[in-house]
Motif scaffolding. Structure first.
Motif, PDB file in Angstrom:
ATOM      1  N   VAL A 114      49.407  43.114  80.357  1.00 38.65           N
ATOM      2  CA  VAL A 114      49.753  43.656  79.040  1.00 38.65           C
ATOM      3  C   VAL A 114      51.145  43.645  79.079  1.00 38.65           C
ATOM      4  CG1 VAL A 114      49.601  45.693  78.162  1.00 38.65           C
ATOM      5  CG2 VAL A 114      47.620  45.038  79.168  1.00 38.65           C
ATOM      6  N   HIS A 168      52.007  43.606  73.118  1.00 35.34           N
ATOM      7  CA  HIS A 168      50.432  43.956  73.072  1.00 35.34           C
ATOM      8  C   HIS A 168      50.246  45.608  73.041  1.00 35.34           C
ATOM      9  CE1 HIS A 168      49.766  40.590  76.048  1.00 35.34           C
ATOM     10  NE2 HIS A 168      49.165  40.107  74.915  1.00 35.34           N
ATOM     11  N   CYS A 169      51.406  46.247  73.070  1.00 30.73           N
ATOM     12  CA  CYS A 169      51.393  47.757  72.985  1.00 30.73           C
ATOM     13  C   CYS A 169      51.355  48.314  71.466  1.00 30.73           C
ATOM     14  CB  CYS A 169      52.277  48.267  73.797  1.00 30.73           C
ATOM     15  SG  CYS A 169      52.179  48.069  75.550  1.00 30.73           S
ATOM     16  N   CYS A 190      48.291  49.803  75.364  1.00 27.26           N
ATOM     17  CA  CYS A 190      47.860  48.602  74.996  1.00 27.26           C
ATOM     18  C   CYS A 190      47.152  48.937  73.837  1.00 27.26           C
ATOM     19  CB  CYS A 190      46.870  47.864  76.120  1.00 27.26           C
ATOM     20  SG  CYS A 190      46.395  46.253  75.620  1.00 27.26           S
ATOM     21  N   LEU A 197      51.185  49.230  79.737  1.00 22.60           N
ATOM     22  CA  LEU A 197      52.114  48.108  79.847  1.00 22.60           C
ATOM     23  C   LEU A 197      52.294  47.793  81.214  1.00 22.60           C
ATOM     24  CD1 LEU A 197      54.531  46.434  78.691  1.00 22.60           C
ATOM     25  CD2 LEU A 197      55.904  48.252  79.115  1.00 22.60           C
ATOM     26  N   ASN A 204      41.276  47.874  84.853  1.00 27.41           N
ATOM     27  CA  ASN A 204      42.503  47.305  85.125  1.00 27.41           C
ATOM     28  C   ASN A 204      42.473  47.123  86.406  1.00 27.41           C
ATOM     29  OD1 ASN A 204      42.604  49.758  86.905  1.00 27.41           O
ATOM     30  ND2 ASN A 204      44.117  50.735  85.495  1.00 27.41           N
TER      31      ASN A 204
END
Length: 143
Positions: free
Chosen positions: A42, A46-47, A53, A92, A118
């Protein structure tokens, strides 16, 4: 050809023609018959506006893993329906892993579950995908 050889060859053929997944930043991990794994690191782009995210990015990662799993038998297969549940935010710097596995395959219809976690194993999202086989193959093979 073994099922594993077929799955790997199908994965390579799909990846060679996939423009969206690499553009987003995904990496293809392993592809086995009825299973696939993809990852995404990420980054800032991508945020969303909350600094997390974006859900659409997480969905795209899960959907891509689903696609590689349901095409692993070298039968062109597309999504018929997908539903995702977000459990925790991706952050992130996270490395998100999407693991897709087949739950059921009957005729031309399949059911797949995808878990997105994750780097610490924290569950981020779960997706259920319904697939439908269509005409054609990813590579030439008599089946």
């Amino acid at each position: 050809m073994t099922p594993q050889d077929r799955a790997e060859k199908a994965g390579k053929a799909m990846w060679a023609n996939d423009r969206a997944s690499p553009w987003i930043g995904m990496q293809l991990g392993e592809v086995n018959e009825a299973r696939a794994r993809m990852t995404l690191h990420v980054q800032e782009h991508h945020c969303n506006g909350h600094g997390m995210c974006h859900g659409g990015v997480i969905f795209a990662l899960a959907d891509s893993a689903f696609a590689f799993a349901c095409n692993s038998r070298n039968q062109n297969t597309v999504a018929q329906n997908n539903m995702i549940t977000f459990v925790a935010p991706g952050q992130l710097g996270d490395v998100l892993n999407a693991d897709a596995r087949e739950v059921s395959l009957t005729g031309r219809s399949g059911i797949y579950d995808v878990r997105v976690t994750n780097q610490d194993g924290t569950l981020i999202a779960e997706m259920r995908g319904l697939s439908r086989a269509i005409k054609g193959q990813l590579f030439d093979e008599d089946i």
